[in-house]
Design an enzyme around this catalytic site. Structure first.
Site, PDB file in Angstrom:
ATOM      1  N   HIS A   1      16.233 -11.835   7.631  1.00 18.56           N
ATOM      2  CA  HIS A   1      16.822 -10.568   8.069  1.00 18.56           C
ATOM      3  C   HIS A   1      16.596 -10.314   9.561  1.00 18.56           C
ATOM      4  CE1 HIS A   1      17.168  -6.131   8.394  1.00 18.56           C
ATOM      5  NE2 HIS A   1      18.067  -6.262   7.428  1.00 18.56           N
TER       6      HIS A   1
ATOM      7  N   ASP B   1      11.053  -5.963  12.543  1.00 15.55           N
ATOM      8  CA  ASP B   1      11.750  -6.418  11.338  1.00 15.55           C
ATOM      9  C   ASP B   1      10.883  -7.423  10.572  1.00 15.55           C
ATOM     10  OD1 ASP B   1      14.033  -7.608   9.666  1.00 15.55           O
ATOM     11  OD2 ASP B   1      15.100  -6.138  10.875  1.00 15.55           O
TER      12      ASP B   1
ATOM     13  N   SER C   1      22.039  -2.537   8.564  1.00 14.21           N
ATOM     14  CA  SER C   1      21.137  -3.452   9.271  1.00 14.21           C
ATOM     15  C   SER C   1      21.896  -4.327  10.249  1.00 14.21           C
ATOM     16  CB  SER C   1      20.409  -4.369   8.271  1.00 14.21           C
ATOM     17  OG  SER C   1      19.263  -3.769   7.760  1.00 14.21           O
TER      18      SER C   1
END
Length: 494
Positions: free
Chosen positions: A214, A182, A376
């Site tokens: 994220h 990521d 996600s």
């Protein structure tokens, strides 16, 4: 006019799949390009044919360096001899790939003349245009409690009484390594309790930190003490996306390779405390045969893999790595047990998990949190659940193994025990399955033996479910209000 119409409609028919371009020579390897992602100019991923071994690959790459250097030299001479002539500098070889012995290739930045020579080399199977990859989050909203954990530990829809109650086995995740491919991770965050580690930074020149948040959010959902499904798993940050949340397909493939190699190395040590590895990729782009093959190779190497289905409210089969058949592709659900409005769907989607308004760890401080949405956020619930189950029944390649649990078997098991039919707005070709963690049981064998569950409220509407939650809250409020009134009345009487 009829011929013109058929030609203009053709891209609409093939837009969802990789297409071969510039392949006018039958003896040349095809160049694949996804119509659903943005190509990176003059950047390519080259994949070798199956007969090519590491020695042959090395020889090919030496040949490539010579071809690239010779072309660069010719361009330099042309620049010097022609006043005003300028040309773009090409980087050449960027990455080499050798994933679990089944995917060999490389990526780089090449002039089209060099690519033409590569296409004609007998060792080359195909060439794929490198493309942009992005995170699968859906924007920030107001903070709320981590309801997602509660949802995967209850069979029926959440009510006021169990809204924040997560039932789990305390040892869940212990001895399991989770590779989060990521934007990186805030490894010093207190919720990781020292179990988060920096694994690898793939983008050249980028810092060993999560400048986006994220990856940290996903990591927290997998293994955080408060926010995580598997509260004792170890996190390894594999940074493949930059701080803006985007990156290249070739960097992502390289990140998958790093995770696979790290897992293989760890499993060969015979460490009694090591039980297995999982990986999460909450990212995606257009269809990429290479990325799908890379993920499948990592699964073959023993990694249990979860990937996001995508946020375009479209068929997940048209996106990578969502289309990787050996991974578990995850769609997003809501608190009201409906498919999230943005979630992709279709036969490539294996299961759903909470993905709307998910609270987890963030960047900026070692206590930061944030609430965001997307597939996600759903995928880490499954990655965490994989780590949770692996810790209860260690993987086959673990020295601690007590059961033969391969990624293929655990994928089938996780699907078989899911809650069936509880979600609304699920297309007919999409599995109506919501993830479940066993309701707090630590007995993996019993969890599997009990099997799946068909929700009692499968036919109720979203409005009915929301109304049920409100009714439960109102009843609890009036009950508490009545108790307070009685206490006041007794006090006055006394």
């Amino acid at each position: 006019m009829k011929g013109f119409l058929s030609l203009t409609l053709l891209p609409l028919l093939v837009a969802a799949s990789p297409v071969a371009v510039n392949s006018i020579h039958n003896d040349a390897a095809p160049i694949l390009s996804s119509m659903t992602s943005k190509d990176i100019p003059d950047s390519y991923i080259v994949v070798f044919k199956k007969h090519v071994d590491p020695s042959s690959a090395s020889a090919h790459q030496s040949w490539l360096q010579e071809v690239h250097t010779a072309h660069t030299g010719r361009m330099e001479l042309k620049k010097r001899s022609l006043f005003g002539f300028d040309f773009e500098a090409f980087m050449g070889l960027k990455h080499t790939f050798h994933i679990a012995g089944s995917l060999l290739g490389y990526a780089g930045h090449f002039h089209e003349d060099v690519i033409e020579q590569i296409r004609r080399h007998p060792d080359v199977d195909y060439i794929e245009k490198d493309s942009e990859v992005r995170t699968m989050s859906e924007g920030s909203v107001e903070k709320n409690a981590p309801w997602g954990l509660a949802r995967i530990s209850h069979r029926e829809s959440l009510s006021f009484g169990n809204f924040n109650k997560y039932l789990y086995a305390e040892e869940g995740g212990e001895g399991v390594d989770a590779y989060v491919i990521d934007t990186g991770a805030n490894v010093k965050h207190v919720d990781f309790e020292g179990r988060a580690n920096w694994g690898k930074t793939i983008p050249q020149g980028d810092a060993d930190e999560d400048g986006n948040g994220h990856g940290t959010h996903c990591s927290g959902t997998i293994a955080g003490k408060k926010f995580g499904v598997a509260k004792k798993a170890n996190v390894y940050a594999v940074k493949v996306l930059r701080s803006n949340g985007s990156g290249t397909m070739s960097d992502v493939v390289k990140g998958v390779e790093w995770a696979a190699e790290a897992h293989i190395k760890k499993s060969k040590k015979g460490d009694k405390k090591f039980k297995g590895s999982v990986a999460n990729m909450s990212l995606g782009g257009g269809s990429s045969r290479t990325l799908d093959l890379a993920v499948n190779a990592a699964v073959d190497a023993g990694i249990h893999f979860a990937v996001a289905a995508g946020n375009d409210n479209a068929d997940a089969c048209n996106y990578s790595p969502a289309a990787a058949e050996k991974a578990i592709t995850v769609g997003a659900s809501t608190l009201a047990d409906e498919r999230a409005y943005f979630s992709n769907y279709g036969k490539c989607t294996d299961i759903f998990a909470p993905g709307l308004n998910i609270l987890s760890t963030w960047v900026g401080s070692d206590h930061a949190t944030n609430t965001i949405s997307g597939t996600s956020m759903a995928s880490p619930h499954i990655a965490g659940l994989l780590a949770y189950y692996v810790s209860l029944a260690p993987a086959k390649d673990s020295a601690y193994a007590v059961a033969d649990v391969t990624p293929k078997q655990l994928k089938a098991a996780l699907i078989s025990v899911a809650t069936e039919g509880t979600l609304t707005d699920i297309p007919s070709d999409t599995p109506n399955l919501l993830a479940w963690n066993g309701g707090g049981s630590a007995n993996y064998t019993k969890i599997l033996a009990d099997g799946g569950y068909k929700a009692h409220n499968a036919e109720t509407t979203v409005e009915d479910r929301i109304g049920g939650i409100i009714d439960s809250a109102e009843k609890a409020f009036h009950k508490e209000l009545g108790a307070i009134y009685s206490e006041i009345k007794d006090a006055v009487s006394a």
